[in-house]
Design an enzyme around this catalytic site. Structure first.
Site, PDB file in Angstrom:
ATOM      1  N   LYS A 194     -20.780 -32.495 -27.356  1.00  0.00           N
ATOM      2  CA  LYS A 194     -20.506 -33.738 -28.068  1.00  0.00           C
ATOM      3  C   LYS A 194     -21.351 -34.891 -27.540  1.00  0.00           C
ATOM      4  O   LYS A 194     -21.832 -35.734 -28.307  1.00  0.00           O
ATOM      5  CB  LYS A 194     -19.018 -34.068 -27.952  1.00  0.00           C
ATOM      6  N   GLU A 199     -13.908 -41.652 -26.852  1.00  0.00           N
ATOM      7  CA  GLU A 199     -14.430 -42.469 -27.937  1.00  0.00           C
ATOM      8  C   GLU A 199     -13.289 -43.243 -28.575  1.00  0.00           C
ATOM      9  O   GLU A 199     -12.107 -42.927 -28.381  1.00  0.00           O
ATOM     10  CB  GLU A 199     -15.154 -41.619 -28.979  1.00  0.00           C
ATOM     11  N   HIS A 224      -4.463 -32.084 -33.318  1.00  0.00           N
ATOM     12  CA  HIS A 224      -5.902 -32.170 -33.600  1.00  0.00           C
ATOM     13  C   HIS A 224      -6.501 -30.828 -33.980  1.00  0.00           C
ATOM     14  O   HIS A 224      -7.714 -30.630 -33.904  1.00  0.00           O
ATOM     15  CB  HIS A 224      -6.660 -32.763 -32.408  1.00  0.00           C
ATOM     16  N   ARG A 242     -21.487 -23.095 -34.727  1.00  0.00           N
ATOM     17  CA  ARG A 242     -20.930 -21.753 -34.905  1.00  0.00           C
ATOM     18  C   ARG A 242     -20.335 -21.661 -36.298  1.00  0.00           C
ATOM     19  O   ARG A 242     -20.341 -22.640 -37.053  1.00  0.00           O
ATOM     20  CB  ARG A 242     -19.821 -21.496 -33.877  1.00  0.00           C
TER      21      ARG A 242
END
Length: 659
Positions: free
Chosen positions: A116, A200, A235, A291
């Site tokens: 990320k 973030e 999530h 992926r």
């Protein structure tokens, strides 16, 4: 095309890859841990090799063991599936060094977008919008605390090395950051073997929209119709669909163009997904999953493209088609993830043997991807995903209707599942109208029981009928001897049999009278009611009070699980000869609800704790399960250690109630 491929994964995705490999005439090699020696993917593969203990670090995350199996089996390529090593640049590089084709992106592309932090740096260079973030250049707590204060709360902590919601925590206040980071690190290390984190800015109630990409080694990039994956718990996605409802055509084009720019900038090859957060007409880059995605079947259903087949073809050196509209959307496809978990207990994972399992029949508009069959054991060591149910409709309304219908046809007994909750979810007006966001699941009641099956006499009748059916079978087997079954039969005149069942905290009592092959007489405090029944295998159609219900009953000892429209209700027959149960021990001890590993202990002997206070944390099926005090109590003894593996039913903590 390859002659033989090794699948470095397990469960549903391994079975999915086997399906396409068989279509292409490619032999398959499965690997399995000690916990998976009898798993479905092992049974379906052409060859299978043991690679170690159940713990992923010693089996499915062991690069050396997997490469050794590839060498021994003569495999020419490796398909990593998703999860485990699928986004490991080191694994992709080692495969190349061993002369194996890696059916996924090259290590360089993974390095550019797979992490990320690296991906966000790339976005800054090419001008794709991102949320404010700290990319974890330093991993100490002080650096994260300073960055969090600069970004502003709420924010989200994320694992750098992988996706799927693993190692992800929302942090509302500064004082919760340290605990969230510690928990995320533990989960990230278990899931990806990498504990690095980033943070973030948290965007409140956005939509989660993603774009499937394919790239070949000749520089061609294809983007597919976007998928909406906003319905999530912890999530992690529950329902995905394509195309995303309610987006403007401009926003659809902008998302696909941004995904293509990212793929070209990274030199991306093979399958991947670019994920975005969408708020109104604005979008922000979230991450690239380097992926195949769990939800890839919705793209396949809506376009007719076999993504796994194209993974194989690209890895074998073929070019992508040049036809302009080969990835065009037709109709709507929706996928629901059926998981072994209990929504009423915070989606706590569940493990055990699948005593009964039946999925809807597959057809052109209905697809089931699963890694289990009836009789299989759901392991506590891995992901809770049992199956994916995918439907297609000419319109979104058609697809929504089919999804509810197919979910109601699912029958599964042996572990707790989210199937009933999924039915509730697809009945929500926000979902039906296409206006769902990432907060919808959190806003729903996880304990609601559908009214259609809440008639206690319908349930009592169902079990009574089932017992009568068993009695009749026993009598037939005993050559019609009246002495073979203890059923209150009398030489002169008809008799009735009293039956009592426990349903939650209620006791249901009824009497069943004599009948014939098509019906019985049910007596309740409200009076006598004739029951008509038509048997259809394990199912029966019950006519009570002029209302017909199609039910399935699964017996488990003295318990009966009644399945009605995809929802399970458990009744326990009360044996009149059984001594009264002792007082519940739950007031004085806490036992492990499933096989797990103890990761944290927050209390010490002698501590006074209040109801709801954290006691310890368990890890099972790639999820952390917090255990809180059931009442105000004193901790008398801690009977486990951090890092210890515990079995279901093991006593972990003993306690004494206090005022």
């Amino acid at each position: 095309m390859f002659r033989k491929v090794l699948i470095a994964n397990r469960g549903e995705i391994a079975c999915r890859v086997i399906r396409t490999a068989r279509k292409l005439g490619v032999a398959t090699v499965a690997v399995y841990s000690e916990a998976d020696q009898d798993a479905l993917h092992v049974r379906r593969a052409d060859e299978a090799y043991a690679i170690g203990p159940a713990a992923p670090k010693e089996s499915y995350l062991s690069i050396e063991k997997i490469l050794e199996v590839a060498r021994r089996s003569g495999a020419e390529a490796v398909h990593p599936g998703y999860g485990f090593l699928s986004e490991s640049a080191a694994f992709a590089a080692r495969c190349a060094e061993a002369g194996l084709a890696f059916i996924g992106p090259p290590p360089e592309a993974m390095g550019a977008v797979g992490g990320k932090a690296e991906a966000k740096k790339l976005m800054a260079r090419i001008g794709v919008p991102t949320l404010p973030a700290f990319l974890g250049e330093k991993q100490d707590a002080e650096s994260f605390a300073r960055a969090g204060a600069s970004i502003g709360f709420p924010l989200v902590v994320k694992a750098s090395a992988g996706g799927g919601g693993r190692g992800m925590r929302v942090v509302l206040t500064p004082d919760a950051l340290a605990a969230a980071m510690a928990s995320a690190r533990r989960e990230a290390l278990i899931a990806f073997g990498d504990e690095r984190l980033l943070i973030e800015k948290y965007l409140d109630r956005p939509r989660h929209v993603e774009v499937q990409i394919l790239g070949d080694s000749f520089g061609a990039v294809a983007t597919f119709p976007e998928r909406d994956c906003s319905l999530q718990r912890h999530h992690q996605k529950l329902i995905e669909e394509s195309p995303a409802p309610g987006l403007s055509e401009k926003l659809r084009r902008d998302l696909r163009q941004a995904a293509e720019r990212i793929a070209r900038a990274a030199g991306y090859v093979n399958a991947g997904t670019v994920e975005f957060l969408v708020k109104d007409e604005a979008f922000y880059f979230l991450e690239v999953n380097a992926r195949l995605q769990v939800e890839h079947p919705v793209t396949e259903m809506v376009t007719g493209v076999d993504l796994v087949e194209w993974q194989f073809r690209i890895a074998a050196g073929e070019r992508l088609p040049s036809t302009p509209d080969w990835a065009r959307a037709r109709g709507c496809a929706i996928e629901a993830r059926i998981c072994a978990e209990d929504p009423a207990e915070g989606f706590r994972p569940s493990s055990g043997m699948l005593a009964h399992l039946s999925f809807p029949h597959e057809a052109a508009d209905t697809r089931v991807e699963t890694g289990v069959e009836a009789g299989d054991v759901v392991s506590p060591f891995y992901d809770s995903l049992l199956a994916k149910l995918i439907v297609w409709g000419a319109s979104r309304a058609d697809a929504v209707r089919k999804l509810k219908d197919r979910l109601e046809a699912v029958e599964l007994v042996g572990v707790a599942t989210n199937n009933a909750f999924l039915i509730d979810l697809v009945e929500q007006e926000a979902f039906i109208s296409g206006d769902a966001d990432t907060g919808l699941v959190d806003r729903l009641d996880k304990t609601r029981v559908a009214a259609e099956i809440d008639d206690e006499w319908i349930l009592a009748a169902a079990v009574a009928v089932w017992r009568e059916r068993v009695r009749c079978k026993m009598r037939d087997a005993a050559l019609n001897s009246p002495w073979a079954v203890a059923d209150s039969w009398r030489l002169y005149g008809a008799s009735t049999q009293a039956l009592s069942f426990r349903l939650g905290d209620r006791i249901l009592t009824c009497r069943v009278g004599a009948g014939d092959a098509t019906g019985f007489l049910l007596e309740t405090p409200e009076g006598q009611t004739p029951i008509r029944v038509r048997f259809e295998g394990a199912q029966f159609v019950l006519d009570l009070h002029g209302r017909q219900q199609r039910l399935t009953v699964v017996t488990q000892g003295n318990d009966y699980v009644v399945i009605h429209k995809g929802r399970n209700r458990r009744l326990s027959w009360i044996d009149p000869l059984e001594p009264p149960a002792r007082a519940d021990d739950a007031e004085t001890s806490f036992v492990a609800p499933l096989p797990a590993r103890v990761t944290r202990i927050f209390v010490r002997n002698g501590d006074h704790v209040v109801k709801g206070s954290p006691i310890l944390v368990l890890e099972a099926m790639k999820m952390e399960i917090p255990v809180n005090a059931p009442q105000n109590c004193v901790i008398e003894a801690i009977l486990c250690r951090e890092g210890e593996a515990v079995r279901e039913g093991d006593e972990l903590v003993s306690m004494a109630a206090r005022a």
